[in-house]
Design a protein around this motif. Structure first.
Motif, PDB file in Angstrom:
ATOM      1  N   UNK A   1       0.777  -1.166   0.106  1.00 28.07           N
ATOM      2  CA  UNK A   1      -0.205   0.125  -0.004  1.00 28.07           C
ATOM      3  C   UNK A   1       0.898   1.346  -0.091  1.00 28.07           C
ATOM      4  N   UNK A   2       2.247   1.207   0.680  1.00 25.06           N
ATOM      5  CA  UNK A   2       2.822   2.478   0.768  1.00 25.06           C
ATOM      6  C   UNK A   2       3.733   2.574  -0.428  1.00 25.06           C
ATOM      7  N   UNK A   3       3.712   1.727  -1.388  1.00 30.09           N
ATOM      8  CA  UNK A   3       4.806   1.948  -2.610  1.00 30.09           C
ATOM      9  C   UNK A   3       4.190   3.023  -3.588  1.00 30.09           C
ATOM     10  N   UNK A   4       4.870   4.033  -4.151  1.00 30.59           N
ATOM     11  CA  UNK A   4       4.619   4.815  -5.041  1.00 30.59           C
ATOM     12  C   UNK A   4       5.563   4.953  -6.037  1.00 30.59           C
ATOM     13  N   UNK A   5       6.311   4.024  -6.337  1.00 36.32           N
ATOM     14  CA  UNK A   5       7.088   3.658  -7.495  1.00 36.32           C
ATOM     15  C   UNK A   5       7.035   2.048  -7.893  1.00 36.32           C
ATOM     16  N   UNK A   6       6.534   1.880  -9.105  1.00 38.45           N
ATOM     17  CA  UNK A   6       6.546   0.444  -9.624  1.00 38.45           C
ATOM     18  C   UNK A   6       7.338   0.424 -10.882  1.00 38.45           C
ATOM     19  N   UNK A   7       8.187  -0.433 -11.023  1.00 34.54           N
ATOM     20  CA  UNK A   7       8.824  -0.726 -12.043  1.00 34.54           C
ATOM     21  C   UNK A   7       8.099  -1.908 -12.794  1.00 34.54           C
ATOM     22  N   UNK A   8       7.543  -1.859 -13.545  1.00 32.81           N
ATOM     23  CA  UNK A   8       6.716  -2.988 -14.272  1.00 32.81           C
ATOM     24  C   UNK A   8       7.276  -3.554 -15.492  1.00 32.81           C
ATOM     25  N   UNK A   9       7.759  -4.978 -15.522  1.00 30.74           N
ATOM     26  CA  UNK A   9       8.288  -5.775 -16.536  1.00 30.74           C
ATOM     27  C   UNK A   9       7.420  -6.604 -17.287  1.00 30.74           C
ATOM     28  N   UNK A  10       6.934  -6.149 -18.433  1.00 31.33           N
ATOM     29  CA  UNK A  10       6.005  -6.694 -19.213  1.00 31.33           C
ATOM     30  C   UNK A  10       6.740  -7.698 -20.208  1.00 31.33           C
ATOM     31  N   UNK A  11       6.768  -9.024 -20.030  1.00 29.08           N
ATOM     32  CA  UNK A  11       7.163  -9.910 -20.867  1.00 29.08           C
ATOM     33  C   UNK A  11       6.518 -10.240 -22.040  1.00 29.08           C
ATOM     34  N   UNK A  12       6.923 -10.536 -23.288  1.00 31.22           N
ATOM     35  CA  UNK A  12       6.324 -10.620 -24.465  1.00 31.22           C
ATOM     36  C   UNK A  12       5.446 -11.918 -24.423  1.00 31.22           C
ATOM     37  N   UNK A  13       6.066 -12.986 -23.791  1.00 23.94           N
ATOM     38  CA  UNK A  13       5.632 -14.313 -23.817  1.00 23.94           C
ATOM     39  C   UNK A  13       6.296 -15.271 -22.826  1.00 23.94           C
ATOM     40  N   UNK A  14       5.422 -16.159 -22.270  1.00 20.89           N
ATOM     41  CA  UNK A  14       6.228 -17.201 -21.142  1.00 20.89           C
ATOM     42  C   UNK A  14       7.386 -17.565 -21.835  1.00 20.89           C
TER      43      UNK A  14
ATOM     44  N   UNK B   1      18.695   6.339 -15.132  1.00 19.05           N
ATOM     45  CA  UNK B   1      17.743   7.125 -14.784  1.00 19.05           C
ATOM     46  C   UNK B   1      16.744   6.398 -13.416  1.00 19.05           C
ATOM     47  N   UNK B   2      16.828   5.185 -13.386  1.00 16.59           N
ATOM     48  CA  UNK B   2      16.055   4.435 -12.210  1.00 16.59           C
ATOM     49  C   UNK B   2      16.852   4.461 -11.064  1.00 16.59           C
ATOM     50  N   UNK B   3      18.413   4.590 -11.231  1.00 16.51           N
ATOM     51  CA  UNK B   3      19.067   4.637 -10.128  1.00 16.51           C
ATOM     52  C   UNK B   3      19.121   6.063  -9.641  1.00 16.51           C
ATOM     53  N   UNK B   4      18.833   7.187 -10.545  1.00 19.29           N
ATOM     54  CA  UNK B   4      18.622   8.578  -9.906  1.00 19.29           C
ATOM     55  C   UNK B   4      17.219   8.823  -9.123  1.00 19.29           C
ATOM     56  N   UNK B   5      16.576   8.087  -9.808  1.00 15.03           N
ATOM     57  CA  UNK B   5      14.858   8.104  -9.394  1.00 15.03           C
ATOM     58  C   UNK B   5      14.298   7.182  -8.246  1.00 15.03           C
ATOM     59  N   UNK B   6      14.491   6.019  -8.265  1.00 12.53           N
ATOM     60  CA  UNK B   6      14.164   5.042  -7.238  1.00 12.53           C
ATOM     61  C   UNK B   6      14.416   5.644  -5.778  1.00 12.53           C
ATOM     62  N   UNK B   7      13.498   5.796  -5.134  1.00 17.85           N
ATOM     63  CA  UNK B   7      13.701   6.513  -3.802  1.00 17.85           C
ATOM     64  C   UNK B   7      13.090   5.505  -2.652  1.00 17.85           C
ATOM     65  N   UNK B   8      14.148   5.024  -1.625  1.00 21.06           N
ATOM     66  CA  UNK B   8      13.661   4.114  -0.555  1.00 21.06           C
ATOM     67  C   UNK B   8      12.449   4.713   0.094  1.00 21.06           C
TER      68      UNK B   8
ATOM     69  N   UNK C   1      26.052  -0.996 -13.795  1.00 19.98           N
ATOM     70  CA  UNK C   1      24.947  -0.718 -13.064  1.00 19.98           C
ATOM     71  C   UNK C   1      24.013  -1.783 -12.869  1.00 19.98           C
ATOM     72  N   UNK C   2      23.725  -2.079 -11.424  1.00 16.65           N
ATOM     73  CA  UNK C   2      22.510  -2.866 -10.981  1.00 16.65           C
ATOM     74  C   UNK C   2      21.990  -2.564  -9.825  1.00 16.65           C
ATOM     75  N   UNK C   3      20.512  -3.053  -9.997  1.00 21.24           N
ATOM     76  CA  UNK C   3      19.655  -2.881  -8.947  1.00 21.24           C
ATOM     77  C   UNK C   3      19.238  -4.276  -8.576  1.00 21.24           C
ATOM     78  N   UNK C   4      19.375  -4.653  -7.290  1.00 21.19           N
ATOM     79  CA  UNK C   4      19.018  -5.840  -6.747  1.00 21.19           C
ATOM     80  C   UNK C   4      17.731  -5.991  -6.678  1.00 21.19           C
ATOM     81  N   UNK C   5      16.972  -7.291  -7.428  1.00 20.22           N
ATOM     82  CA  UNK C   5      15.622  -7.433  -6.970  1.00 20.22           C
ATOM     83  C   UNK C   5      15.569  -8.341  -5.792  1.00 20.22           C
ATOM     84  N   UNK C   6      14.608  -7.974  -4.936  1.00 17.21           N
ATOM     85  CA  UNK C   6      14.819  -8.840  -3.550  1.00 17.21           C
ATOM     86  C   UNK C   6      13.929 -10.040  -3.706  1.00 17.21           C
ATOM     87  N   UNK C   7      14.610 -11.058  -4.562  1.00 18.42           N
ATOM     88  CA  UNK C   7      14.213 -12.315  -4.550  1.00 18.42           C
ATOM     89  C   UNK C   7      15.285 -13.104  -3.926  1.00 18.42           C
TER      90      UNK C   7
END
Length: 245
Positions: free
Chosen positions: A69-82, A222-229, A170-176
């Protein structure tokens, strides 16, 4: 760099090298250039009904309900197909109750596509909703808002194709299956090694990855400079069919 336990820096570097080999990029796949921003994003809009502004477009109830509920930034990854390695990444920012499309980039995911049960070495990206907490790379901090670890230990092995050498600049860790609040290089996998891990957003080399999501360098900057904890960013990722459930 924060590595769990009493691991020495030398052992940490060796573990980091193993992480790179077993997760984000094993050097396989075709090489090619970036395709530029916004191409795939336009396709998402083509012929589609007007979306509900309070929801992330083309994401069904199953994953929509997992967005904090508190999230205000979403990175959506739309895969073309399975079974496709092609995808589009879209950044959405919440203004009031409405999600606004901010930027989009052509992207790649796992070279074998997507899975709802990711395991080590399957070459598929995991479908789901994951927080984004930590970043890093070979290059110096470009002004990231997420905690950033700059280290040569991110460097891809030079026996990989040359087109892959800059993947981890440049990398951003996905919390998986990782420990939040640590460098992306931390090899700790709380759910066990077989569940895979070290799944990142990183720079694109023009083809599929081992499980990560890759976008052009300008997109990563852009994502590194924009995504805000403070805005609790998350990634919502999967192929179109799984996203729509």
């Amino acid at each position: 760099m924060r590595i769990s336990g009493t691991m020495s820096m030398r052992a940490a570097a060796a573990a980091a090298a193993l992480v790179l080999l077993t997760a984000c990029g094993d050097g396989g796949g075709d090489s090619g250039g970036d395709k530029g921003a916004d191409q795939g994003g336009q396709a998402l809009r083509s012929g589609a009904p007007t979306p509900d502004p309070t929801r992330i477009p083309d994401v069904g109830d199953k994953l929509q309900s997992r967005i904090p509920d508190q999230s205000r930034q979403i990175v959506a990854v739309y895969g073309k197909g399975v079974n496709s390695a092609d995808s589009t990444v879209v950044l959405y920012t919440k203004q009031g109750k409405a999600w606004e499309r901010t930027r989009s980039w052509t992207a790649h995911n796992g070279k074998r596509g997507w899975t709802t049960s990711h395991h080590e070495g399957d070459k598929r990206s995991p479908v789901g909703v994951y927080t984004l907490s930590d970043a890093g790379g070979v290059l110096a901090d470009p002004g990231a808002r997420l905690p950033y670890t700059a280290s040569g230990s991110f460097a891809a092995p030079h026996y990989w194709p040359k087109s892959h050498w800059t993947d981890f600049n440049y990398v951003i860790a996905i919390d998986y299956n990782r420990v939040k609040g640590t460098s992306p290089l931390d090899p700790t996998r709380p759910e066990g090694q077989t569940k895979g891990g070290s799944i990142w957003l990183h720079m694109d080399h023009g083809s599929g990855t081992s499980a990560c999501v890759s976008i052009p360098k300008a997109g990563m900057e852009y994502l590194l400079k924009t995504l805000d904890p403070k805005l609790h960013p998350v990634v919502v990722m999967g192929d179109k069919a799984h996203l729509a459930v």
